[in-house]
Design a protein around this motif. Structure first.
Motif, PDB file in Angstrom:
ATOM      1  N   ASP A 100       0.838  -1.208   0.000  1.00 41.19           N
ATOM      2  CA  ASP A 100       0.000   0.000   0.000  1.00 41.19           C
ATOM      3  C   ASP A 100       0.867   1.251   0.000  1.00 41.19           C
ATOM      4  O   ASP A 100       0.627   2.181  -0.766  1.00 41.19           O
ATOM      5  N   TYR A 101       1.886   1.254   0.855  1.00 45.04           N
ATOM      6  CA  TYR A 101       2.749   2.433   0.965  1.00 45.04           C
ATOM      7  C   TYR A 101       3.577   2.669  -0.290  1.00 45.04           C
ATOM      8  O   TYR A 101       3.928   3.795  -0.604  1.00 45.04           O
ATOM      9  N   ARG A 102       3.901   1.612  -0.995  1.00 45.05           N
ATOM     10  CA  ARG A 102       4.758   1.706  -2.174  1.00 45.05           C
ATOM     11  C   ARG A 102       3.985   1.638  -3.489  1.00 45.05           C
ATOM     12  O   ARG A 102       4.578   1.603  -4.561  1.00 45.05           O
ATOM     13  N   ALA A 103       2.661   1.646  -3.438  1.00 42.89           N
ATOM     14  CA  ALA A 103       1.836   1.419  -4.631  1.00 42.89           C
ATOM     15  C   ALA A 103       2.149   2.398  -5.766  1.00 42.89           C
ATOM     16  O   ALA A 103       2.293   1.976  -6.925  1.00 42.89           O
ATOM     17  N   ASP A 104       2.264   3.679  -5.473  1.00 44.17           N
ATOM     18  CA  ASP A 104       2.549   4.660  -6.526  1.00 44.17           C
ATOM     19  C   ASP A 104       3.915   4.403  -7.164  1.00 44.17           C
ATOM     20  O   ASP A 104       4.048   4.435  -8.388  1.00 44.17           O
ATOM     21  N   LEU A 105       4.910   4.163  -6.347  1.00 43.83           N
ATOM     22  CA  LEU A 105       6.259   3.892  -6.837  1.00 43.83           C
ATOM     23  C   LEU A 105       6.263   2.645  -7.720  1.00 43.83           C
ATOM     24  O   LEU A 105       6.846   2.641  -8.811  1.00 43.83           O
ATOM     25  N   GLN A 107       3.725   1.271  -9.313  1.00 47.47           N
ATOM     26  CA  GLN A 107       2.949   1.497 -10.543  1.00 47.47           C
ATOM     27  C   GLN A 107       3.744   2.312 -11.563  1.00 47.47           C
ATOM     28  O   GLN A 107       3.735   1.990 -12.755  1.00 47.47           O
ATOM     29  N   LYS A 108       4.441   3.343 -11.110  1.00 50.70           N
ATOM     30  CA  LYS A 108       5.265   4.157 -12.023  1.00 50.70           C
ATOM     31  C   LYS A 108       6.373   3.310 -12.639  1.00 50.70           C
ATOM     32  O   LYS A 108       6.647   3.398 -13.838  1.00 50.70           O
ATOM     33  N   SER A 109       7.026   2.497 -11.819  1.00 47.73           N
ATOM     34  CA  SER A 109       8.087   1.630 -12.312  1.00 47.73           C
ATOM     35  C   SER A 109       7.528   0.612 -13.308  1.00 47.73           C
ATOM     36  O   SER A 109       8.134   0.352 -14.359  1.00 47.73           O
ATOM     37  N   ARG A 126       8.001  -6.295 -11.407  1.00 47.52           N
ATOM     38  CA  ARG A 126       7.096  -5.922 -10.308  1.00 47.52           C
ATOM     39  C   ARG A 126       7.242  -6.888  -9.126  1.00 47.52           C
ATOM     40  O   ARG A 126       7.097  -6.485  -7.978  1.00 47.52           O
ATOM     41  N   GLU A 130       7.386  -5.418  -5.090  1.00 46.22           N
ATOM     42  CA  GLU A 130       6.313  -5.615  -4.121  1.00 46.22           C
ATOM     43  C   GLU A 130       6.728  -6.692  -3.118  1.00 46.22           C
ATOM     44  O   GLU A 130       7.737  -7.363  -3.299  1.00 46.22           O
TER      45      GLU A 130
END
Length: 175
Positions: A100-105, A107-109, A126, A130
């Motif tokens: 959850d905390y890393r979701a944006d990072l 997704q961008k990667s 991915r 994750e």
């Protein structure tokens, strides 16, 4: 200001060989092997013991982090939670919260890799960005296989003393 920096590299030069990850399954097996090494590797156990001893002896708060803040930090955090008396369900939920905390990072990667190398490579990459319940479980299964239970791992695998474990419990438990 006032903080003291301690570098304790859990990989201790004994990381799992990376090799080419040719599929999602191969990448997941690699990540599971990383977590098994936290238990199986003597140099990694020695480093983890030092880190936990440093936390026990620390005067005040401690920040634990690694490059991505999810694997080495996730293993250390799980061990601290278990020492504090957390349930398996709570430990796993906290571990998985990294996604959850890393979701944006992530997704961008993923989007960047997909454009540059295609969907298959993005899916494989991915896996390493994750966390998955199977990663932590692989380490915990290795604990059970080699030491019987967490207490055996802490005492026999890491060589922690009753004093160190008691100090950690006191710091981590409320009330």
């Amino acid at each position: 200001e006032g903080a003291t920096y301690h570098l304790v590299n859990l990989f201790a030069g004994d990381a799992v060989p990376s090799g080419e990850k040719t599929s999602v399954a191969v990448a997941m097996e690699h990540m599971q092997a990383v977590y098994r090494q936290f238990v199986a590797s003597e140099p990694q156990r020695d480093r983890l013991a030092k880190l936990l001893e440093d936390i026990a002896a620390a005067d005040g708060p401690v920040l634990v982090h690694c490059t991505a803040g999810k694997d080495r930090t996730g293993w250390v955090s799980a061990m601290l939670q278990y020492i504090a008396g957390a349930s398996d369900e709570n430990v796993m939920a906290e571990f998985l919260a990294s996604n959850d905390y890393r979701a944006d990072l992530v997704q961008k990667s993923y989007a960047k890799t997909k454009v540059e190398q295609g969907t298959e490579k993005a899916d494989i990459a991915r896996v390493g960005k994750e966390v998955d319940a199977s990663y932590l479980q692989a380490g915990l299964d290795e604990v059970a296989k080699r030491y019987g239970d967490l207490d055996g791992y802490l005492r026999d695998g890491l060589g922690l003393t009753d004093t160190t474990i008691s100090q950690l419990e006191s710091k981590l438990r409320v009330g």
